[in-house]
Design a protein around this motif. Structure first.
Motif, mmCIF file in Angstrom:
data_model
loop_
_atom_site.group_PDB
_atom_site.id
_atom_site.type_symbol
_atom_site.label_atom_id
_atom_site.label_comp_id
_atom_site.label_asym_id
_atom_site.label_seq_id
_atom_site.Cartn_x
_atom_site.Cartn_y
_atom_site.Cartn_z
ATOM 1 N N UNK A 44 0.840 -1.201 0.000
ATOM 2 C CA UNK A 44 0.000 0.000 0.000
ATOM 3 C C UNK A 44 0.879 1.256 0.000
ATOM 4 N N UNK A 45 0.665 2.106 -0.990
ATOM 5 C CA UNK A 45 1.369 3.384 -1.046
ATOM 6 C C UNK A 45 2.823 3.303 -1.457
ATOM 7 N N UNK A 46 3.273 2.126 -1.882
ATOM 8 C CA UNK A 46 4.662 1.940 -2.304
ATOM 9 C C UNK A 46 4.656 1.573 -3.785
ATOM 10 N N UNK A 47 5.479 2.223 -4.605
ATOM 11 C CA UNK A 47 5.487 1.896 -6.032
ATOM 12 C C UNK A 47 5.773 0.409 -6.281
ATOM 13 N N UNK A 48 4.970 -0.145 -7.179
ATOM 14 C CA UNK A 48 5.094 -1.550 -7.550
ATOM 15 C C UNK A 48 5.141 -1.665 -9.068
ATOM 16 N N UNK A 49 5.527 -2.839 -9.518
ATOM 17 C CA UNK A 49 5.471 -3.180 -10.933
ATOM 18 C C UNK A 49 4.396 -4.230 -11.125
ATOM 19 N N UNK A 50 3.593 -4.040 -12.166
ATOM 20 C CA UNK A 50 2.515 -4.987 -12.455
ATOM 21 C C UNK A 50 2.574 -5.376 -13.927
ATOM 22 N N UNK A 51 2.128 -6.577 -14.196
ATOM 23 C CA UNK A 51 2.037 -7.056 -15.573
ATOM 24 C C UNK A 51 0.995 -6.206 -16.297
ATOM 25 N N UNK A 52 1.276 -5.838 -17.516
ATOM 26 C CA UNK A 52 0.363 -4.983 -18.285
ATOM 27 C C UNK A 52 -1.013 -5.607 -18.472
ATOM 28 N N UNK A 53 -1.096 -6.940 -18.463
ATOM 29 C CA UNK A 53 -2.398 -7.592 -18.626
ATOM 30 C C UNK A 53 -3.023 -7.940 -17.271
ATOM 31 N N UNK A 54 -2.435 -7.420 -16.200
ATOM 32 C CA UNK A 54 -2.940 -7.592 -14.830
ATOM 33 C C UNK A 54 -2.856 -9.025 -14.320
ATOM 34 N N UNK A 55 -2.128 -9.890 -15.009
ATOM 35 C CA UNK A 55 -1.966 -11.254 -14.517
ATOM 36 C C UNK A 55 -0.763 -11.320 -13.582
ATOM 37 N N UNK A 56 -0.759 -12.317 -12.737
ATOM 38 C CA UNK A 56 0.371 -12.542 -11.836
ATOM 39 C C UNK A 56 0.405 -11.569 -10.675
ATOM 40 N N UNK A 57 1.355 -11.797 -9.813
ATOM 41 C CA UNK A 57 1.526 -10.963 -8.631
ATOM 42 C C UNK A 57 2.396 -9.757 -8.952
ATOM 43 N N UNK A 58 2.139 -8.648 -8.275
ATOM 44 C CA UNK A 58 3.009 -7.488 -8.466
ATOM 45 C C UNK A 58 4.363 -7.727 -7.801
ATOM 46 N N UNK A 59 5.341 -6.957 -8.215
ATOM 47 C CA UNK A 59 6.654 -6.973 -7.568
ATOM 48 C C UNK A 59 6.933 -5.573 -7.049
ATOM 49 N N UNK A 60 7.545 -5.505 -5.902
ATOM 50 C CA UNK A 60 7.889 -4.229 -5.290
ATOM 51 C C UNK A 60 9.408 -4.076 -5.303
ATOM 52 N N UNK A 61 9.934 -3.226 -6.189
ATOM 53 C CA UNK A 61 11.385 -3.059 -6.273
ATOM 54 C C UNK A 61 12.045 -2.632 -4.959
ATOM 55 N N UNK A 62 11.358 -1.822 -4.176
ATOM 56 C CA UNK A 62 11.926 -1.426 -2.884
ATOM 57 C C UNK A 62 12.085 -2.644 -1.984
ATOM 58 N N UNK A 63 11.067 -3.472 -1.942
ATOM 59 C CA UNK A 63 11.127 -4.687 -1.132
ATOM 60 C C UNK A 63 12.202 -5.650 -1.634
ATOM 61 N N UNK A 64 12.298 -5.797 -2.950
ATOM 62 C CA UNK A 64 13.331 -6.664 -3.525
ATOM 63 C C UNK A 64 14.729 -6.151 -3.184
ATOM 64 N N UNK A 65 14.895 -4.851 -3.263
ATOM 65 C CA UNK A 65 16.197 -4.232 -3.008
ATOM 66 C C UNK A 65 16.626 -4.437 -1.561
ATOM 67 N N UNK A 66 15.718 -4.213 -0.630
ATOM 68 C CA UNK A 66 16.079 -4.394 0.775
ATOM 69 C C UNK A 66 16.233 -5.879 1.115
ATOM 70 N N UNK A 67 15.460 -6.734 0.456
ATOM 71 C CA UNK A 67 15.597 -8.179 0.684
ATOM 72 C C UNK A 67 16.965 -8.678 0.238
ATOM 73 N N UNK A 68 17.523 -8.059 -0.793
ATOM 74 C CA UNK A 68 18.851 -8.470 -1.274
ATOM 75 C C UNK A 68 19.901 -8.296 -0.186
#
Length: 145
Positions: A102-126
């Motif tokens: 919520x309120x954090x930029x995410x990436x979504x598939x253009x056809x709305x399929x699949x789960x979104x990815x949150x680059x901020x979350x991925x970056x900190x998880x790394x």
């Protein structure tokens, strides 16, 4: 800690419009040998991850308010690399406060399929996973689906 954009579509649009400059600044701070390899390819994510691992001992260190600009630069690069390789789009969910991103930029598939990815979350998880290839592996796994 990095602040979410909450309900502000205008803030999100401003953030998006400044992304190229943010990424350009991030790249310009790297050595010329690293700059050359920051080409938004999946392999370039290993370089970004090495920067993360060299700069941060853990996720908590990344979430310190003093690191918000640097972490934003990293997340923008990671996000644009995912977006370009997957042909996804940026989005901001502000309709459901219970939504995990919520309120954090995410990436979504253009056809709305699949789960979104949150680059901020991925970056900190790394920083937490400490693999050296975590980000690239996630991208490759999505590309295979």
């Amino acid at each position: 800690m990095i602040e979410p954009l909450h309900n502000s579509r205008d803030e999100f649009e401003l953030w998006l419009s400044s992304m190229d400059d943010t990424i350009e600044l991030f790249i310009s701070r790297q050595s010329s040998h690293i700059q050359r390899d920051l080409d938004f390819s999946p392999m370039s994510l290993d370089i970004v991850e090495s920067i993360i691992l060299d700069s941060y001992s853990n996720t908590t260190a990344m979430l310190d308010l003093s690191q918000s600009y640097a972490v934003n630069e990293l997340a923008c690069y990671v996000g644009e690399t995912f977006r370009k390789n997957l042909n996804w789009k940026w989005d901001l969910r502000t309709d459901d406060p219970a939504f995990v991103f919520y309120g954090i930029p995410i990436l979504v598939n253009r056809d709305s399929s699949g789960d979104p990815e949150c680059p901020l979350s991925l970056t900190t998880a790394a920083a937490d996973r400490r693999k050296g290839h975590y980000l690239r592996t996630i991208l490759h796994n999505i590309m295979k689906d």
